[in-house]
Design an enzyme around this catalytic site. Structure first.
Site, PDB file in Angstrom:
ATOM      1  N   LYS A  95       0.824  -1.214   0.000  1.00 31.31           N
ATOM      2  CA  LYS A  95       0.000   0.000   0.000  1.00 31.31           C
ATOM      3  C   LYS A  95       0.860   1.267   0.000  1.00 31.31           C
ATOM      4  O   LYS A  95       0.638   2.168  -0.803  1.00 31.31           O
ATOM      5  CB  LYS A  95      -0.958   0.004   1.216  1.00 31.31           C
ATOM      6  CG  LYS A  95      -1.938  -1.175   1.204  1.00 31.31           C
ATOM      7  CD  LYS A  95      -2.898  -1.129   2.372  1.00 31.31           C
ATOM      8  CE  LYS A  95      -2.205  -1.267   3.718  1.00 31.31           C
ATOM      9  NZ  LYS A  95      -1.466  -2.540   3.871  1.00 31.31           N
ATOM     10  N   THR A  96       1.836   1.318   0.891  1.00 26.03           N
ATOM     11  CA  THR A  96       2.707   2.498   0.933  1.00 26.03           C
ATOM     12  C   THR A  96       3.468   2.630  -0.385  1.00 26.03           C
ATOM     13  O   THR A  96       3.598   3.714  -0.952  1.00 26.03           O
ATOM     14  CB  THR A  96       3.691   2.387   2.114  1.00 26.03           C
ATOM     15  OG1 THR A  96       2.928   2.317   3.329  1.00 26.03           O
ATOM     16  CG2 THR A  96       4.622   3.585   2.184  1.00 26.03           C
ATOM     17  N   ASP A 140      -2.026   7.028   5.915  1.00 24.81           N
ATOM     18  CA  ASP A 140      -1.980   5.614   6.258  1.00 24.81           C
ATOM     19  C   ASP A 140      -2.908   5.367   7.443  1.00 24.81           C
ATOM     20  O   ASP A 140      -3.195   6.304   8.195  1.00 24.81           O
ATOM     21  CB  ASP A 140      -0.537   5.242   6.636  1.00 24.81           C
ATOM     22  CG  ASP A 140      -0.232   3.781   6.338  1.00 24.81           C
ATOM     23  OD1 ASP A 140      -1.168   3.018   6.040  1.00 24.81           O
ATOM     24  OD2 ASP A 140       0.956   3.406   6.401  1.00 24.81           O
ATOM     25  N   THR A 189      -5.922  -1.217   6.670  1.00 26.55           N
ATOM     26  CA  THR A 189      -5.944  -2.672   6.785  1.00 26.55           C
ATOM     27  C   THR A 189      -7.361  -3.132   7.117  1.00 26.55           C
ATOM     28  O   THR A 189      -7.637  -4.320   7.120  1.00 26.55           O
ATOM     29  CB  THR A 189      -5.012  -3.134   7.924  1.00 26.55           C
ATOM     30  OG1 THR A 189      -5.294  -2.353   9.084  1.00 26.55           O
ATOM     31  CG2 THR A 189      -3.556  -2.938   7.542  1.00 26.55           C
ATOM     32  N   ARG A 248       6.551  -8.188   1.914  1.00 25.03           N
ATOM     33  CA  ARG A 248       7.454  -7.733   2.982  1.00 25.03           C
ATOM     34  C   ARG A 248       8.123  -8.931   3.654  1.00 25.03           C
ATOM     35  O   ARG A 248       9.314  -8.900   3.968  1.00 25.03           O
ATOM     36  CB  ARG A 248       6.700  -6.910   4.026  1.00 25.03           C
ATOM     37  CG  ARG A 248       7.584  -6.558   5.237  1.00 25.03           C
ATOM     38  CD  ARG A 248       6.900  -5.630   6.237  1.00 25.03           C
ATOM     39  NE  ARG A 248       6.731  -4.303   5.702  1.00 25.03           N
ATOM     40  CZ  ARG A 248       5.585  -3.637   5.701  1.00 25.03           C
ATOM     41  NH1 ARG A 248       4.508  -4.185   6.210  1.00 25.03           N
ATOM     42  NH2 ARG A 248       5.526  -2.430   5.190  1.00 25.03           N
TER      43      ARG A 248
END
Ligand SMILES: Nc1ncnc2c1ncn2[C@@H]1O[C@H](COP(=O)(O)OP(=O)(O)O)[C@@H](O)[C@H]1O
Ligand SMILES: [Mg+2]
Length: 374
Positions: A95-96, A140, A189, A248
């Protein structure tokens, strides 16, 4: 209020680092687990270098990528700012990264902040009033913004205008403030926690899915290239299979495997090296770590596969209830190894075979405890 930074690249990553440390939910999940989806200190240091810079480099998520490509191209063709974008999905799925790609593709500056960092409407007003035309505002954890800030955001998103309240009590006045057109990129999220009026103001909503093993293999090969690690295809496949569908985690496991390959081998990541290294770190073939396995072990060995209550299970594992429920169970449920039923936690047949155990003969008259009988 200086929880945000201007400009893409290093400065924004700095801001991202600061607020992620402040989010308690993320801190709990981390717990030094190699398979945590939230970033740890080392991730934050290397992630900036591993982030894809444009949509072409972004792996997988074909649907989201295709749709976003259209949204951005159309905006560019009109010479306008892009519609507001909501990115929802589990931690570590990109997302980032996507928010930074949106800024890069629009050749616009990006400003980064987060819901938890905006507690007062004034904090948001300060950010909004200093935006440049066409700037990307990345928020965020947008579901964790305070109510008054949220309401200010509605108006800003829709009309590019906010009312700044000056003074208190009966003498208070609202001073309207025009904002330059900007694009809000919200990440969450928990899309379900967003109030509908906020959700409805996004022109484009992208739901990010967990990645397929083949996509994770591509992520691993790409990162290996950037980290200057030589990885065989079977080595990448071995790591991908243990990465829980999450880039990640794939990048983090790759770094641990690289260390092992350098110390115990000649640096080349083969299938054997990857498998042995990850066994050393107690990440099994399916991406379960020690905590996950001890939950399954207790459920299978002590309670014959359940059903057993959460508290009893937690005591048997020697962990807090919340740890079992929030840290271990979501992945076990997603993997189809554990089911939450009204009568308690139950192991599935897949759990027995994954742990190399044989389920006991079904007791007695059928319905009891036979949730997964053939
Ligand atoms: N589609 C992708 N392709 C390549 N790398 C990715 C992709 N998605 C995420 N990553 C990598 O995973 C890491 C975590 O991504 P990030 O955008 O920070 O996730 P989120 O913000 O959803 O938690 C980044 O460093 C990035 O390198
Ligand atoms: Mg993020």
């Amino acid at each position: 209020m200086n929880d945000f930074a201007q400009g893409a690249g290093g400065a924004s990553d700095g801001a991202a680092r600061r607020y992620e440390e402040e989010v308690p939910g993320i801190a709990r999940e981390s717990r030094d687990r190699l398979v945590a989806a939230a970033p740890d200190g080392e991730d934050r240091a290397v992630e900036a270098a591993l982030r894809p810079r444009d949509l072409g480099e972004f792996i997988g998520q074909e649907r989201v990528r295709g749709q976003l490509d259209l949204v951005l191209k159309a905006a560019r063709a009109r010479g306008a700012t892009a519609d507001h974008v909501l990115l929802s999905g589990a931690p570590g799925l990109g997302k980032t990264t996507l928010s930074m790609i949106i800024a890069a593709e629009m050749e616009a500056p990006i400003r980064i902040s987060s819901g938890p960092a905006i507690q007062h409407a004034g904090d948001l007003a300060a950010i909004l009033s200093s935006l440049q035309e066409g700037e990307i505002l990345f928020l965020d954890e947008i579901h964790r913004m305070s109510r008054p800030a949220e309401e200010m955001l509605y108006m800003a998103m829709e009309d590019f205008r906010v009312d700044v309240i000056v003074g208190k009590g009966p003498g208070a006045t609202a001073i309207p403030l025009e904002l330059p057109p900007f694009t809000l990129v919200g990440a969450t999220t928990r899309a379900g926690l967003l109030p509908p009026p906020l959700r409805d103001r996004f022109g484009f909503t992208a739901h990010m899915e967990f990645y397929a093993p083949a996509e994770l293999e591509r992520v691993i090969h790409r990162s290996a290239g950037l980290l200057d690690v030589e990885v065989r295809p079977e080595g990448a496949a071995e790591i991908a299979g243990r990465s829980r569908g999450t880039p990640r985690i794939a990048n983090r496991l790759l770094r641990r495997v690289r260390d092992y390959a350098q110390v115990k081998g000649d640096g080349l990541v083969t299938r054997e090296i990857a498998a042995t290294a990850l066994e050393v770190y107690e990440v099994d073939g399916r991406g379960l770590d020690r905590l996950d396995r001890s939950v399954l072990n207790a459920l299978l060995r002590l309670f014959a596969g359940g059903p057993v209550g959460l508290s009893t299970l937690a005591v048997a594992v020697g962990e807090e209830r919340e740890t079992v429920e929030e840290v271990a169970e979501p992945f076990l449920v997603r993997e189809g190894l554990l089911a939450r039923t009204p009568r308690g936690r139950v192991a599935t047949p897949a759990a027995w075979s994954h742990m190399g155990l044989t389920p006991p003969r079904q007791r007695g008259e059928g319905s009891d405890g036979s949730l997964f009988e053939e």
